[in-house]
Design a protein around this motif. Structure first.
Motif, mmCIF file in Angstrom:
data_model
loop_
_atom_site.group_PDB
_atom_site.id
_atom_site.type_symbol
_atom_site.label_atom_id
_atom_site.label_comp_id
_atom_site.label_asym_id
_atom_site.label_seq_id
_atom_site.Cartn_x
_atom_site.Cartn_y
_atom_site.Cartn_z
ATOM 1 N N LEU A 75 0.721 -1.083 -0.168
ATOM 2 C CA LEU A 75 0.008 -0.001 -0.163
ATOM 3 C C LEU A 75 0.821 1.105 -0.082
ATOM 4 O O LEU A 75 1.934 1.433 0.677
ATOM 5 N N HIS A 76 0.341 2.243 -0.731
ATOM 6 C CA HIS A 76 1.259 3.577 -0.912
ATOM 7 C C HIS A 76 1.107 4.601 0.084
ATOM 8 O O HIS A 76 0.254 4.565 0.923
ATOM 9 N N SER A 77 2.135 5.416 -0.174
ATOM 10 C CA SER A 77 2.046 6.602 1.009
ATOM 11 C C SER A 77 0.907 7.839 0.532
ATOM 12 O O SER A 77 0.284 7.796 -0.595
ATOM 13 N N TYR A 78 0.614 8.560 1.537
ATOM 14 C CA TYR A 78 -0.046 9.681 1.166
ATOM 15 C C TYR A 78 0.186 10.653 -0.008
ATOM 16 O O TYR A 78 1.393 10.879 -0.327
ATOM 17 N N LYS A 79 -0.806 11.065 -0.581
ATOM 18 C CA LYS A 79 -0.740 11.826 -1.844
ATOM 19 C C LYS A 79 -0.132 11.181 -3.196
ATOM 20 O O LYS A 79 0.086 11.674 -4.331
ATOM 21 N N LEU A 80 0.305 9.704 -2.974
ATOM 22 C CA LEU A 80 0.707 8.863 -4.209
ATOM 23 C C LEU A 80 -0.243 8.128 -4.589
ATOM 24 O O LEU A 80 -1.559 7.995 -4.398
ATOM 25 N N ASN A 81 0.203 7.097 -5.674
ATOM 26 C CA ASN A 81 -0.731 6.153 -5.984
ATOM 27 C C ASN A 81 -0.166 4.759 -6.161
ATOM 28 O O ASN A 81 0.879 4.336 -5.892
ATOM 29 N N GLU A 82 -0.740 3.851 -6.982
ATOM 30 C CA GLU A 82 -0.285 2.488 -6.985
ATOM 31 C C GLU A 82 0.793 2.259 -7.762
ATOM 32 O O GLU A 82 1.586 1.202 -7.833
ATOM 33 N N ASP A 83 1.347 3.453 -8.508
ATOM 34 C CA ASP A 83 2.730 3.380 -9.137
ATOM 35 C C ASP A 83 3.964 3.420 -8.175
ATOM 36 O O ASP A 83 4.989 3.154 -8.699
ATOM 37 N N HIS A 84 3.688 3.841 -6.931
ATOM 38 C CA HIS A 84 4.992 4.319 -6.052
ATOM 39 C C HIS A 84 5.748 3.174 -5.899
ATOM 40 O O HIS A 84 7.129 3.318 -5.849
ATOM 41 N N TRP A 85 5.093 1.927 -5.300
ATOM 42 C CA TRP A 85 6.154 0.966 -5.099
ATOM 43 C C TRP A 85 6.881 0.509 -6.278
ATOM 44 O O TRP A 85 8.099 0.003 -6.200
ATOM 45 N N PHE A 86 6.494 0.540 -7.608
ATOM 46 C CA PHE A 86 7.342 -0.233 -8.733
ATOM 47 C C PHE A 86 8.151 0.848 -9.337
ATOM 48 O O PHE A 86 9.147 0.821 -9.597
ATOM 49 N N ASP A 87 7.502 2.165 -9.335
ATOM 50 C CA ASP A 87 8.106 3.048 -10.381
ATOM 51 C C ASP A 87 9.252 3.924 -9.292
ATOM 52 O O ASP A 87 10.450 4.232 -10.107
ATOM 53 N N THR A 88 9.027 4.380 -8.378
ATOM 54 C CA THR A 88 9.780 4.895 -7.551
ATOM 55 C C THR A 88 10.651 4.135 -6.626
ATOM 56 O O THR A 88 11.904 4.470 -6.481
ATOM 57 N N LEU A 89 10.294 3.056 -5.927
ATOM 58 C CA LEU A 89 10.861 2.376 -5.059
ATOM 59 C C LEU A 89 11.269 1.242 -5.682
ATOM 60 O O LEU A 89 12.287 0.652 -5.096
ATOM 61 N N LYS A 90 11.377 0.800 -6.964
ATOM 62 C CA LYS A 90 12.120 0.058 -7.942
ATOM 63 C C LYS A 90 11.762 -1.457 -7.173
ATOM 64 O O LYS A 90 12.724 -2.228 -7.168
ATOM 65 N N MET A 91 10.521 -1.730 -6.854
ATOM 66 C CA MET A 91 10.359 -2.992 -6.213
ATOM 67 C C MET A 91 10.300 -4.298 -7.218
ATOM 68 O O MET A 91 10.786 -5.436 -6.900
#
Length: 304
Positions: A75-91
């Motif tokens: 589950l993603h952080s506040y103000k973000l969306n479902e892309d956060h873990w894959f796009d930003t955090l490089k999961m």
């Protein structure tokens, strides 16, 4: 007559010989299917929220080679969306590397959009918390049945569309910041659904709160008992759950996270670990630096 028999025998030997040569010819090597992992974005209708929602799905390498897989929900952080873990955090890249080195078991990873909801059931009707902003503002708080959306709609969709092991022992949930609050709240209050729960620098609140947020997650003492991870940790039976908690020592939420740690240390759990990371802030650099540890918690193979 003897000559005819000899000729017939010779022809038979030649035919058998030809068949033997043909049978021994190497079969063509089939191309490897889904040799690499893949990710996809899915839009589906949520009965709990009465609208279409999005989620991202990671399928491990050679997905077709295995009948069923465990599932990790992130589950993603506040103000973000479902892309956060894959796009930003490089999961995806981290999961690929750990699966390739056989440090974690292949798994399906699902990142659903939870909007700015903190993952709670706050209203039967969709809406926005008064005083939190205007519709369309990145920080406006979303009201709706978001816990039901995760525990009913998202899980049902994944279990009916992908090759999942439909058992609590193979279903895990974790999150960052707001998503960490949501994962702890949803995971601890639904022990029959999730066997592993992770709060990764979770946004926990013990003192004064922003009024609109308090109205969303803790509007009454009774609702707070169901939503507050600290109260849930104290009240719930956790002996069949593995729990992972972490926070940077430079994070504003460290004091509240340490309070949750005190509660969990007193509880009987299947396993519990708490990590305070020196120099860690409440940001993407922190979560990215911890991604391997997170994945090892959720999916470590037996010999690691």
């Amino acid at each position: 007559m003897k000559l005819v028999k000899v000729l017939c025998a010779l022809v038979l030997v030649l035919m058998l010989g030809q068949q033997t040569v043909f049978a021994a010819a190497p079969a063509p090597t089939p191309a490897k299917a889904n040799e690499h992992s893949s990710t996809m974005k899915v839009t589906f209708y949520s009965d709990s929220l009465h609208k279409e929602m999005q989620l991202n799905v990671y399928l491990p390498p050679n997905y077709d080679a295995q009948e069923k897989y465990p599932v990790l929900y992130v589950l993603h952080s506040y103000k973000l969306n479902e892309d956060h873990w894959f796009d930003t955090l490089k999961m995806k890249e981290q999961a690929d590397a750990l699966i390739a080195s056989k440090k974690i078991t292949p798994m399906i990873i699902v990142a659903p959009r939870i909007e700015n909801s903190f993952g709670v059931n706050s209203s039967k009707e969709l809406g926005y918390e008064e005083g939190s902003g205007n519709p369309g503002d990145p920080g406006v708080l979303n009201k709706g049945m978001y816990e039901d959306y995760i525990t009913k709609d998202v899980i049902t969709y994944i279990d009916t569309h992908f090759k999942t092991i439909q058992s609590r022992n193979s279903r895990y949930i974790g999150g960052t910041s707001m998503g960490g609050f949501a994962a702890l709240h949803i995971g601890l209050s639904n022990p029959l659904l999730f066997s592993k729960v992770g709060g990764h620098a979770p946004a926990l609140f013990v003192g004064d709160m922003w009024a609109p947020l308090k109205n969303l997650v803790y509007p009454t003492d009774e609702i707070r008992k169901h939503n507050d991870p600290l109260l849930l940790a104290a009240s719930q039976k956790l002996n069949k759950q593995s729990i992972y908690l972490d926070c940077g020592d430079q994070d504003d939420f460290i004091a509240a996270t340490k309070q949750l740690d005190k509660v969990l240390k007193m509880k009987k759990t299947k396993s519990y670990e708490f990590h305070v990371i020196e120099g860690g802030h409440h940001d993407d650099a922190y979560w990215s630096s911890q991604m391997e540890n997170y994945l090892m918690f959720y999916g470590a193979t037996d010999h690691h």
